[in-house]
Design a protein around this motif. Structure first.
Motif, short mmCIF file in Angstrom:
data_model
loop_
_atom_site.label_atom_id
_atom_site.label_comp_id
_atom_site.label_asym_id
_atom_site.label_seq_id
_atom_site.Cartn_x
_atom_site.Cartn_y
_atom_site.Cartn_z
N ARG A 115 4.60 42.63 42.36
CA ARG A 115 3.19 42.29 42.27
C ARG A 115 2.51 43.11 41.18
O ARG A 115 2.91 44.22 40.87
CB ARG A 115 2.50 42.52 43.61
N LEU A 146 -7.31 34.98 41.92
CA LEU A 146 -6.82 35.34 43.25
C LEU A 146 -6.10 34.17 43.91
O LEU A 146 -5.07 34.35 44.55
CB LEU A 146 -7.98 35.80 44.14
N GLN A 147 -6.64 32.99 43.74
CA GLN A 147 -6.01 31.81 44.33
C GLN A 147 -4.66 31.54 43.68
O GLN A 147 -3.68 31.22 44.35
CB GLN A 147 -6.92 30.60 44.19
N LYS A 165 -2.87 33.76 42.18
CA LYS A 165 -2.07 34.98 42.32
C LYS A 165 -1.40 35.37 41.00
O LYS A 165 -0.31 35.90 40.97
CB LYS A 165 -1.02 34.82 43.42
N SER A 166 -2.12 35.10 39.90
CA SER A 166 -1.54 35.36 38.58
C SER A 166 -2.64 35.50 37.53
O SER A 166 -3.68 34.85 37.62
CB SER A 166 -0.63 34.19 38.19
N LEU A 196 -1.71 41.21 42.58
CA LEU A 196 -1.47 39.79 42.33
C LEU A 196 0.01 39.49 42.36
O LEU A 196 0.82 40.28 41.88
CB LEU A 196 -2.00 39.39 40.96
N ALA A 251 3.02 36.54 44.38
CA ALA A 251 3.52 36.07 45.68
C ALA A 251 4.65 36.96 46.21
O ALA A 251 4.79 37.13 47.41
CB ALA A 251 3.99 34.63 45.56
#
Length: 101
Positions: A32, A82-83, A85-86, A25, A27
């Motif tokens: 990550r 997931l969308q 990313k956190s 996870l 950007a």
């Protein structure tokens, strides 16, 4: 960590035929958050049974050089993470909605 978790699953959850996958996870590729996803629980009760067992037997898969957060997540919430990313906010949500009952 993945191999240790796989060995743990073989020892304690062989009949469930669980799968493990890696997800990262964030950007920024240099910063990550790695996650191991254990899949295919039929329902919330099965996921929480695994969660409780994993916490009780964490010495069988956790390494002394790393720390892990364990939690269960529904498919729809997983997609949201997931969308985004956190994991921001999810741990509190899990504790309030899964453990706080």
């Amino acid at each position: 960590a993945k191999a240790n978790l796989s060995d743990y699953n073989k020892k304690f959850h062989r009949a469930q035929r669980l799968t493990i996958s890696n997800v990262f996870l964030g950007a920024d590729p240099k910063n990550r958050t790695p996650m191991l996803i254990v899949r295919r629980f039929n329902n919330r009760a099965a996921a929480m049974k695994y969660y409780d067992s994993a916490n009780k037997n964490s010495g069988d898969f956790q390494q002394q050089t790393a720390s892990y957060d364990l939690f269960a997540i529904s498919l729809s919430n997983y997609r949201e993470i997931l969308q985004a990313k956190s994991l921001d906010g999810y741990i509190d949500f899990f504790e309030n909605n899964y453990l706080g009952e």
